[in-house]
Enzyme design. Structure first.
Site, PDB file in Angstrom:
ATOM      1  CG  ASP A  22      -0.193   0.227   2.516  1.00  0.00           C
ATOM      2  OD1 ASP A  22       0.749  -0.545   2.799  1.00  0.00           O
ATOM      3  OD2 ASP A  22      -0.536   1.169   3.264  1.00  0.00           O
ATOM      4  CD  GLU A 420       3.843   5.315   4.661  1.00  0.00           C
ATOM      5  OE1 GLU A 420       3.963   4.078   4.597  1.00  0.00           O
ATOM      6  OE2 GLU A 420       3.282   5.888   5.612  1.00  0.00           O
TER       7      GLU A 420
END
Length: 566
Positions: A22, A420
């Site tokens: 993810d 991120e």
């Protein structure tokens, strides 16, 4: 109530190779993965011509297929779907490369006794959308995906239940805040797009109120909340036709779609999405650019629909033309790519100044070819996670979380809410950039959002008569537009504005650049040392016209001079 978590360790029984992690970790979370594949497929469906023109169709379909092949493996029975591999808790205590992975690869499923309507319906939507994308190129594969999509929708609708009640470990990472109603409508809408089967159109019409499709006026479109995307997609049916029996309900969906779009455009009578001082839409403190990319994608898509209908968007605070809608989407893309108060490109690898401390395991630990010995869980944290140096590997094209509400950004691996990347953030960019790249091409300009062949090592050879030297051909204005410190040394972004002052058209220009110690963008380097020519996209420099090139280095500026022109 679900009696227990449906957790089964399957080291040998089930082949779940493939799919996507993810974000910066090593967990395959089914809900954001399926959403990313839906968005990739929607990009190809809406902007196929632009993607083909950019030479990217094969890559786009490959990226979709990497996800759908995994979903086919994960959907082995009509009413069973494997929805996760690995778990966030055990994964997050390790900082190691995928090649060194020591964390449990526990697999989680949903089934009739442990339902998961959100993830099953989103996977159905992904399969249905992908079937449309593949139909002109691989009809057999398209039919296979459609079969899985129909079964998964039936499973999600028949055995209704929240997936985070069945898979407890996902609650800390991808909980379902909106429930499964939006995913059921979303999947049905995509199945109608893929099949033209009125059963699915009637489903979204008959369940519009009870499942919130025409009741929810939202200011977010994401892996969790599909309402805005659903409402925009169903507005397309009104433009295209084929849903006349449900037009009254479809118009209600359209009204909610336009609420979202007007809120993004700051035209919603005060009920708007927040914006930073630098002009960026601001949805969340955590991973905000993920929501920006999806919103800008919807703006670009709706601009197309308005153009097809020869209509404008009517907001409480004014009318918006299709071009204005697309222009606003472009402003968000420009911000992402560096036109912002920090002059930072939040797309890693793009431009001259991008995040180098991306919160991503594979990017932050040296390659196994550079460091063959295994890197363990704790060693990864001790030596690489907290390392103050930039990442040894550039994760090209990754969209990081981005700046805060005040446009502030900290390039720090530990600030994962800002540094991120995620597949949910990256996927909508494909369609957004394709739309804007096509826009630039229509204007006769260079493609702004594809990678130009003008890097310092690229080569461009000119044809025509021998050039004649003339130092008065052009004028140079040299400025420093940014400065920063790296490992104790000052670095500068130099911008050189070049203007044609010779009074005639210039079709060939050869420059000599001395004392250049860093990378340069905006010129084509020749085979001769220190020699540069006009970039491929600039064939003619009219009298009085100009362009800019940029370079980065520490110390004094480079010396630029004209060698020849004609």
């Amino acid at each position: 109530m679900v009696a227990s978590i449906n957790l089964i360790e399957v080291p040998c029984q089930v082949d779940l190779v493939g799919g996507y992690y993810d974000a910066g970790d090593h967990v395959k979370f089914g809900l954001p993965m399926a959403y990313a594949v839906t968005m990739l497929s929607w990009s190809v469906i809406e902007f196929e011509k632009e993607i083909v023109d950019a030479g990217q169709l094969e890559f786009a379909l490959d990226a979709i297929r990497w996800g759908t092949d995994y979903f086919v493996k994960a959907h082995r029975q009509p009413d069973l779907l494997w929805v996760q591999v690995g778990d966030g808790d055990s994964d997050h205590i390790c900082w190691e490369r995928a090649e060194d992975m020591t964390t449990p690869r526990t697999a989680y499923k949903v089934d009739c006794e442990h339902p998961g309507s959100e993830v099953a319906a989103e996977t159905a939507a992904a399969m249905a959308a992908a079937s449309i994308a593949f139909r002109p190129y691989d009809s057999k594969y398209s039919d296979l995906l459609l079969l899985h999509a129909r079964q998964l929708f039936s499973f999600a609708d028949t055995y209704r239940g929240r997936y985070d009640d069945s898979v407890h470990s996902v609650r800390k990472y991808y909980p379902s805040s909106t429930g499964y109603s939006d995913e059921l409508l979303w999947a049905a809408a995509w199945l109608f797009e893929a099949t033209d089967d009125k059963f699915y159109l009637n489903y979204v019409a008959q369940n519009a109120v009870v499942l919130g499709g025409t009741g929810w006026a939202v200011t977010e479109f994401s892996w969790d909340n599909k309402y805005a995307g659903l409402q925009v997609l169903l507005a397309k049916v009104l433009v295209r036709g084929g849903g006349e029996t449900c037009n009254a309900t479809l118009n209600q969906y359209k009204a909610k779609a336009e609420f979202f779009l007007c809120a993004c455009l700051q035209k919603n009578n005060g009920d708007n999405v927040e914006m930073t001082p630098g002009g960026l839409l601001y949805f969340h403190d955590w991973q905000n650019l993920q929501y920006v990319s999806s919103a800008a994608f919807l703006l670009a898509v709706y601009s197309n629909y308005l153009r097809m209908a020869n209509a404008n968007l009517v907001c409480p605070d004014g009318q918006i033309t299709p071009d204005m809608l697309l222009k606003f989407a472009e402003s968000q893309a420009d911000y992402i790519l560096g036109k912002n108060p920090k002059s930072i490109s939040y797309l890693v690898g793009y431009g001259w100044n991008y995040p180098t401390h991306v919160h991503h395991r594979g990017a932050s630990v040296p390659s196994i070819f550079e460091l063959p010995s295994a890197v363990g869980c704790i060693d990864g944290f001790d030596y690489w996670y907290v390392n103050k140096d930039g990442n040894p590997n550039v994760i090209e094209g990754a969209l990081v979380g981005g700046p805060d509400l005040k446009d502030e950004f900290h390039d720090d691996r530990c600030k994962y809410e800002q540094t991120e990347p995620s597949i949910a953030g990256n996927a909508p960019l494909v369609g957004l950039f394709a739309a804007l790249d096509g826009l630039e091409g229509d204007k006769g300009h260079s493609p702004k959002y594809s990678t130009p062949d003008s890097s310092p090592g690229s080569e461009h050879k000119s044809a025509g008569p021998n050039p004649k030297p003339n130092e008065a051909a052009v004028e140079f204005v040299h400025t420093i537009t940014n400065t920063w410190k790296y490992q104790g040394e000052d670095y500068y972004r130099h911008q050189v504005a070049v203007k044609n002052t010779c009074g005639e058209r210039i079709t060939y220009l050869k420059l000599k650049i001395e004392n250049l110690a860093g990378p340069l963008w905006g010129l084509s380097q020749t085979q001769e040392k220190k020699m540069y020519e006009l970039p491929p996209w600039l064939q003619v420099l009219e009298p009085g016209a100009g362009f800019v090139f940029v370079y980065i280095q520490g110390g004094p500026q480079a010396a630029v001079s004209v060698v020849a022109f004609h």
